[in-house]
Design a protein around this motif. Sequence first.
Motif, PDB file in Angstrom:
ATOM      1  N   GLY A  48      52.269  75.876  60.773  1.00 43.15           N
ATOM      2  CA  GLY A  48      52.087  74.752  61.683  1.00 43.15           C
ATOM      3  C   GLY A  48      53.033  73.599  61.397  1.00 43.15           C
ATOM      4  N   PRO A  49      52.825  72.458  62.072  1.00 40.33           N
ATOM      5  CA  PRO A  49      53.722  71.298  61.935  1.00 40.33           C
ATOM      6  C   PRO A  49      53.820  70.766  60.510  1.00 40.33           C
ATOM      7  N   VAL A  50      52.723  70.830  59.749  1.00 36.23           N
ATOM      8  CA  VAL A  50      52.778  70.335  58.371  1.00 36.23           C
ATOM      9  C   VAL A  50      53.693  71.228  57.527  1.00 36.23           C
ATOM     10  N   GLU A  51      53.652  72.539  57.770  1.00 42.30           N
ATOM     11  CA  GLU A  51      54.544  73.437  57.030  1.00 42.30           C
ATOM     12  C   GLU A  51      55.999  73.143  57.387  1.00 42.30           C
ATOM     13  N   ASP A  52      56.263  72.810  58.661  1.00 42.72           N
ATOM     14  CA  ASP A  52      57.628  72.440  59.067  1.00 42.72           C
ATOM     15  C   ASP A  52      58.089  71.201  58.300  1.00 42.72           C
ATOM     16  N   PHE A  53      57.188  70.213  58.184  1.00 45.58           N
ATOM     17  CA  PHE A  53      57.505  69.006  57.405  1.00 45.58           C
ATOM     18  C   PHE A  53      57.804  69.380  55.958  1.00 45.58           C
ATOM     19  N   THR A  54      56.974  70.256  55.385  1.00 51.66           N
ATOM     20  CA  THR A  54      57.155  70.666  53.985  1.00 51.66           C
ATOM     21  C   THR A  54      58.517  71.325  53.780  1.00 51.66           C
ATOM     22  N   SER A  55      58.908  72.184  54.709  1.00 45.42           N
ATOM     23  CA  SER A  55      60.207  72.865  54.589  1.00 45.42           C
ATOM     24  C   SER A  55      61.358  71.864  54.668  1.00 45.42           C
ATOM     25  N   GLU A  56      61.271  70.926  55.609  1.00 42.51           N
ATOM     26  CA  GLU A  56      62.328  69.924  55.759  1.00 42.51           C
ATOM     27  C   GLU A  56      62.401  69.029  54.526  1.00 42.51           C
ATOM     28  N   TYR A  57      61.243  68.680  53.992  1.00 46.15           N
ATOM     29  CA  TYR A  57      61.180  67.822  52.797  1.00 46.15           C
ATOM     30  C   TYR A  57      61.829  68.532  51.618  1.00 46.15           C
ATOM     31  N   ALA A  95      40.147  67.516  43.498  1.00 44.69           N
ATOM     32  CA  ALA A  95      40.624  66.149  43.717  1.00 44.69           C
ATOM     33  C   ALA A  95      40.445  65.756  45.172  1.00 44.69           C
ATOM     34  N   GLU A  96      40.245  64.455  45.378  1.00 46.98           N
ATOM     35  CA  GLU A  96      40.252  63.939  46.757  1.00 46.98           C
ATOM     36  C   GLU A  96      41.681  63.600  47.149  1.00 46.98           C
ATOM     37  N   SER A  97      41.931  63.591  48.437  1.00 50.41           N
ATOM     38  CA  SER A  97      43.255  63.238  48.949  1.00 50.41           C
ATOM     39  C   SER A  97      43.162  62.990  50.456  1.00 50.41           C
ATOM     40  N   ALA A  98      44.264  62.510  51.005  1.00 54.29           N
ATOM     41  CA  ALA A  98      44.332  62.383  52.468  1.00 54.29           C
ATOM     42  C   ALA A  98      44.738  63.708  53.094  1.00 54.29           C
ATOM     43  N   SER A  99      45.559  64.466  52.358  1.00 59.80           N
ATOM     44  CA  SER A  99      46.047  65.760  52.843  1.00 59.80           C
ATOM     45  C   SER A  99      46.633  66.497  51.647  1.00 59.80           C
ATOM     46  N   SER A 100      47.096  67.707  51.868  1.00 58.57           N
ATOM     47  CA  SER A 100      47.801  68.463  50.823  1.00 58.57           C
ATOM     48  C   SER A 100      48.810  69.356  51.539  1.00 58.57           C
ATOM     49  N   PRO A 101      50.011  68.829  51.792  1.00 55.23           N
ATOM     50  CA  PRO A 101      50.991  69.582  52.608  1.00 55.23           C
ATOM     51  C   PRO A 101      51.275  70.987  52.090  1.00 55.23           C
ATOM     52  N   ILE A 102      51.383  71.167  50.762  1.00 57.60           N
ATOM     53  CA  ILE A 102      51.738  72.496  50.241  1.00 57.60           C
ATOM     54  C   ILE A 102      50.598  73.493  50.370  1.00 57.60           C
ATOM     55  N   SER A 103      49.398  72.993  50.734  1.00 59.46           N
ATOM     56  CA  SER A 103      48.254  73.895  50.905  1.00 59.46           C
ATOM     57  C   SER A 103      48.159  74.433  52.322  1.00 59.46           C
TER      58      SER A 103
END
Length: 371
Positions: free
Chosen positions: A273-282, A261-269
Amino acid sequence: MFLKTAAVALTALMAISLTAKAETIPVLVPITGFLSLEGTSQRNGAVLAIERYGKDLDLEPEVTDTGTSPEGAVTALRRALEGEPSAAVASMLGTQMLAMLPIAGRAGVPLLTVSGTAKITEIGIPWVFRFFPGDSVVKVAQARYAIEELGAKRPALLHQTTAYGQSGAEHLRRIMNDLGAPLVFEEAIDVSVKDMLPALTRMQEAKPDLILLHLHSGSTALVIRQARDHNIALPILAGSAMHQPTTAALLDPKQLAGVCAESASSPISEPEGPVEDFTSEYRARFGTEPDAFSLAQYDGAAMMIAARNSGARTAEEVRDWLASNSYDGLAMTYKSDGEGNMAHDAVIVCYDGKSAVPAIKRRYENVSGVK
């Protein structure tokens, strides 16, 4: 005398404190109806950013469910404008955005959205800022991956009948033709359709070598499940709805074998780093997995707050700041192309048939050449 003066001053301060009112940032999104999975992600991203970064400015999110009708979105926007907000988070549904934009334009309030419908930034209303890459970006990534990585020569396309579906289909039709792999089959599907087998049967008669999807979440899951249940093993390259953990959860991991699939991003992938921090907070805040829509709207709301922190106070000042500055978000760097398109990167994710967590297979940066 001193004590009396101090008491008067204290009373005045208390009165100001008691009458001070937090500024409400309207979050007008579809959290019921056929777009509830995507709309809930959009809501969560906006709420998380405003709660995290807006405290010092005394900003508070106020969520209103727009449903999926244009009328519902217009009613929600008119009500929100009574509070004279400096900006609003607005629906990701293209038909709703097209109805809301003239009203926001007349009121002079910027709308922040993650809608993928190309037309919302093409109708000349300079009060919209799109933080999810539009079809002119993600459809290029989808088409290029289909041909360059999957070797497609006879692609078929199933798309939604909505404005979103028509917009993506128009771009895919043109780009695939330009790249030398024109569509051999195309069919539009209404969001109410549950039996996908008739469309899949007609598609097979055209003997495609790849299935392209540009559907909302529920329809995407139905097509993939029914294709695999009827032993249609063709590779599938879907739209951004497929990257969502909530969509993958509707399918068995085995049914996802051969699905990208296309996407802008995939946080759980992204495991660090900072995206993983966002994922944990979410996860801690909402008890569910984030997706690209939530991260894009999080970045969009955070950029609006950056504008406020830079001195923009009125709606017009916020609009001007968003239009003339770049912002390093978690998913990518955002910068307006002059029409309010802020996102210019895309990724392709693929499932291995064993897990519901996709891997990022390829990144396409600055597709539109703006940055």
